[in-house]
Design a protein around this motif. Structure first.
Motif, PDB file in Angstrom:
ATOM      1  N   MET A   1       0.840  -1.184   0.000  1.00 32.03           N
ATOM      2  CA  MET A   1       0.000   0.000   0.000  1.00 32.03           C
ATOM      3  C   MET A   1       0.888   1.252   0.000  1.00 32.03           C
ATOM      4  O   MET A   1       1.746   1.412   0.863  1.00 32.03           O
ATOM      5  CB  MET A   1      -0.877  -0.023   1.250  1.00 32.03           C
ATOM      6  N   LYS A   2       0.705   2.110  -0.956  1.00 26.89           N
ATOM      7  CA  LYS A   2       1.488   3.341  -1.032  1.00 26.89           C
ATOM      8  C   LYS A   2       1.030   4.292   0.071  1.00 26.89           C
ATOM      9  O   LYS A   2      -0.164   4.456   0.309  1.00 26.89           O
ATOM     10  CB  LYS A   2       1.333   3.982  -2.403  1.00 26.89           C
ATOM     11  N   GLN A   3       2.008   4.917   0.734  1.00 24.84           N
ATOM     12  CA  GLN A   3       1.663   5.803   1.832  1.00 24.84           C
ATOM     13  C   GLN A   3       2.702   6.902   1.986  1.00 24.84           C
ATOM     14  O   GLN A   3       3.798   6.821   1.435  1.00 24.84           O
ATOM     15  CB  GLN A   3       1.543   5.010   3.131  1.00 24.84           C
ATOM     16  N   PHE A   4       2.330   7.914   2.750  1.00 26.15           N
ATOM     17  CA  PHE A   4       3.244   8.980   3.121  1.00 26.15           C
ATOM     18  C   PHE A   4       3.651   8.778   4.570  1.00 26.15           C
ATOM     19  O   PHE A   4       2.819   8.463   5.416  1.00 26.15           O
ATOM     20  CB  PHE A   4       2.583  10.358   2.992  1.00 26.15           C
ATOM     21  N   ILE A   5       4.920   8.953   4.856  1.00 24.98           N
ATOM     22  CA  ILE A   5       5.438   8.951   6.215  1.00 24.98           C
ATOM     23  C   ILE A   5       5.817  10.398   6.510  1.00 24.98           C
ATOM     24  O   ILE A   5       6.621  11.000   5.784  1.00 24.98           O
ATOM     25  CB  ILE A   5       6.682   8.042   6.352  1.00 24.98           C
ATOM     26  N   ILE A   6       5.242  10.970   7.564  1.00 20.43           N
ATOM     27  CA  ILE A   6       5.514  12.363   7.910  1.00 20.43           C
ATOM     28  C   ILE A   6       6.339  12.398   9.188  1.00 20.43           C
ATOM     29  O   ILE A   6       5.974  11.801  10.201  1.00 20.43           O
ATOM     30  CB  ILE A   6       4.205  13.160   8.082  1.00 20.43           C
ATOM     31  N   ARG A   7       7.459  13.110   9.098  1.00 24.59           N
ATOM     32  CA  ARG A   7       8.355  13.238  10.243  1.00 24.59           C
ATOM     33  C   ARG A   7       8.614  14.724  10.503  1.00 24.59           C
ATOM     34  O   ARG A   7       8.630  15.535   9.582  1.00 24.59           O
ATOM     35  CB  ARG A   7       9.655  12.485   9.989  1.00 24.59           C
ATOM     36  N   VAL A   8       8.801  15.054  11.754  1.00 23.18           N
ATOM     37  CA  VAL A   8       9.014  16.441  12.151  1.00 23.18           C
ATOM     38  C   VAL A   8      10.258  16.515  13.035  1.00 23.18           C
ATOM     39  O   VAL A   8      10.468  15.661  13.897  1.00 23.18           O
ATOM     40  CB  VAL A   8       7.749  17.016  12.849  1.00 23.18           C
TER      41      VAL A   8
ATOM     42  N   ASP B   1       8.450  -0.110   2.946  1.00 21.69           N
ATOM     43  CA  ASP B   1       8.310  -0.412   1.525  1.00 21.69           C
ATOM     44  C   ASP B   1       7.229   0.474   0.926  1.00 21.69           C
ATOM     45  O   ASP B   1       6.201   0.716   1.554  1.00 21.69           O
ATOM     46  CB  ASP B   1       7.915  -1.891   1.322  1.00 21.69           C
ATOM     47  N   ASP B   2       7.465   0.956  -0.274  1.00 21.78           N
ATOM     48  CA  ASP B   2       6.460   1.686  -1.033  1.00 21.78           C
ATOM     49  C   ASP B   2       5.898   2.890  -0.274  1.00 21.78           C
ATOM     50  O   ASP B   2       4.687   3.108  -0.239  1.00 21.78           O
ATOM     51  CB  ASP B   2       5.330   0.727  -1.437  1.00 21.78           C
ATOM     52  N   ALA B   3       6.792   3.669   0.364  1.00 23.68           N
ATOM     53  CA  ALA B   3       6.352   4.850   1.110  1.00 23.68           C
ATOM     54  C   ALA B   3       7.228   6.043   0.761  1.00 23.68           C
ATOM     55  O   ALA B   3       8.421   5.907   0.501  1.00 23.68           O
ATOM     56  CB  ALA B   3       6.405   4.582   2.609  1.00 23.68           C
ATOM     57  N   GLN B   4       6.609   7.203   0.752  1.00 24.55           N
ATOM     58  CA  GLN B   4       7.306   8.457   0.502  1.00 24.55           C
ATOM     59  C   GLN B   4       7.448   9.213   1.811  1.00 24.55           C
ATOM     60  O   GLN B   4       6.495   9.333   2.581  1.00 24.55           O
ATOM     61  CB  GLN B   4       6.530   9.305  -0.508  1.00 24.55           C
ATOM     62  N   LEU B   5       8.650   9.738   2.055  1.00 22.99           N
ATOM     63  CA  LEU B   5       8.935  10.473   3.272  1.00 22.99           C
ATOM     64  C   LEU B   5       8.726  11.967   3.050  1.00 22.99           C
ATOM     65  O   LEU B   5       9.216  12.528   2.066  1.00 22.99           O
ATOM     66  CB  LEU B   5      10.385  10.215   3.693  1.00 22.99           C
ATOM     67  N   ILE B   6       8.014  12.573   3.956  1.00 26.42           N
ATOM     68  CA  ILE B   6       7.892  14.034   3.995  1.00 26.42           C
ATOM     69  C   ILE B   6       8.413  14.469   5.364  1.00 26.42           C
ATOM     70  O   ILE B   6       7.918  14.014   6.397  1.00 26.42           O
ATOM     71  CB  ILE B   6       6.438  14.496   3.799  1.00 26.42           C
ATOM     72  N   SER B   7       9.432  15.324   5.362  1.00 25.91           N
ATOM     73  CA  SER B   7      10.048  15.780   6.604  1.00 25.91           C
ATOM     74  C   SER B   7       9.898  17.285   6.721  1.00 25.91           C
ATOM     75  O   SER B   7      10.134  18.015   5.755  1.00 25.91           O
ATOM     76  CB  SER B   7      11.530  15.408   6.636  1.00 25.91           C
ATOM     77  N   ILE B   8       9.518  17.727   7.904  1.00 24.91           N
ATOM     78  CA  ILE B   8       9.352  19.151   8.182  1.00 24.91           C
ATOM     79  C   ILE B   8      10.322  19.517   9.299  1.00 24.91           C
ATOM     80  O   ILE B   8      10.356  18.846  10.341  1.00 24.91           O
ATOM     81  CB  ILE B   8       7.902  19.499   8.578  1.00 24.91           C
ATOM     82  N   TYR B   9      11.105  20.547   9.072  1.00 28.50           N
ATOM     83  CA  TYR B   9      12.133  20.979  10.023  1.00 28.50           C
ATOM     84  C   TYR B   9      11.779  22.363  10.561  1.00 28.50           C
ATOM     85  O   TYR B   9      11.439  23.269   9.798  1.00 28.50           O
ATOM     86  CB  TYR B   9      13.495  21.052   9.336  1.00 28.50           C
ATOM     87  N   TYR B  10      11.892  22.498  11.869  1.00 30.14           N
ATOM     88  CA  TYR B  10      11.647  23.765  12.539  1.00 30.14           C
ATOM     89  C   TYR B  10      12.876  24.166  13.335  1.00 30.14           C
ATOM     90  O   TYR B  10      13.484  23.331  14.013  1.00 30.14           O
ATOM     91  CB  TYR B  10      10.478  23.648  13.520  1.00 30.14           C
ATOM     92  N   LEU B  11      13.249  25.429  13.265  1.00 29.00           N
ATOM     93  CA  LEU B  11      14.208  25.988  14.210  1.00 29.00           C
ATOM     94  C   LEU B  11      13.461  26.177  15.517  1.00 29.00           C
ATOM     95  O   LEU B  11      12.282  26.554  15.514  1.00 29.00           O
ATOM     96  CB  LEU B  11      14.741  27.332  13.713  1.00 29.00           C
ATOM     97  N   ALA B  12      14.118  25.915  16.618  1.00 29.46           N
ATOM     98  CA  ALA B  12      13.480  26.087  17.929  1.00 29.46           C
ATOM     99  C   ALA B  12      14.561  26.309  18.971  1.00 29.46           C
ATOM    100  O   ALA B  12      15.748  26.051  18.737  1.00 29.46           O
ATOM    101  CB  ALA B  12      12.637  24.862  18.281  1.00 29.46           C
ATOM    102  N   ASP B  13      14.148  26.789  20.117  1.00 21.45           N
ATOM    103  CA  ASP B  13      15.050  26.993  21.243  1.00 21.45           C
ATOM    104  C   ASP B  13      14.640  26.051  22.368  1.00 21.45           C
ATOM    105  O   ASP B  13      13.453  25.747  22.538  1.00 21.45           O
ATOM    106  CB  ASP B  13      14.979  28.440  21.750  1.00 21.45           C
TER     107      ASP B  13
END
Length: 150
Positions: free
Chosen positions: A1-8, A81-93
């Motif tokens: 199953m195709k899916q998105f993996i979201i990481r922050v 398997d069969d997954a696309q990664l989307i990564s979001i990066y934030y600057l933080a203190d």
């Protein structure tokens, strides 16, 4: 199953232009990355980032969170398997006081004692791509170098 993996991820930069790195042992693999992890279903991006710091950094709170970069190209997820990664990066203190240990060396933990993570500061200008494990983090490192050059 195709899916998105979201990481922050949180990019924590101190006054010495050092980035906070996480050295981890997960899935029988040593990895060096920026602190953060997977977004849980029903969770917003900032809530996920705050939760990750709470979980990984002994209840550490973060503040002054601002967007730095979101993946804008196709990146295959490495552990799925069969997954696309989307990564979001934030600057933080890091909100004071610090609630977790900062190590002087990489992988400063004993795997056989059940420890799987340590944190350290590394000067951005001295950090090399081959010291970072994941392709998207290597890309973000170069953006950090362009932003925080000394």
């Amino acid at each position: 199953m195709k899916q998105f993996i979201i990481r922050v991820y949180g990019l924590i930069i101190n006054q010495k232009n050092e980035a906070l790195l996480s050295d981890e042992f997960v899935l029988d693999t040593k990895m060096t990355k920026f602190p953060g992890g997977g977004l849980e279903f029903g969770e917003g991006l900032l809530d996920g980032l705050k939760r990750e710091f709470q979980e990984e950094c002994n209840g550490q709170e973060i503040e002054n969170i601002r967007h730095f970069y979101t993946t804008d190209f196709y990146q295959k997820a490495l552990f799925f398997d069969d997954a696309q990664l989307i990564s979001i990066y934030y600057l933080a203190d890091l909100k004071q006081p610090l609630k977790f240990k900062i190590s002087e060396k990489a992988f400063d933990f004993k795997i056989d004692a059940g420890e799987t993570q340590s944190f350290r500061w590394v000067k951005i200008k001295d950090l090399k791509e081959d010291e970072i494990t994941f392709p998207i983090d290597k890309f973000v490192l170069n953006k950090l170098k362009a932003t925080f050059n000394e």
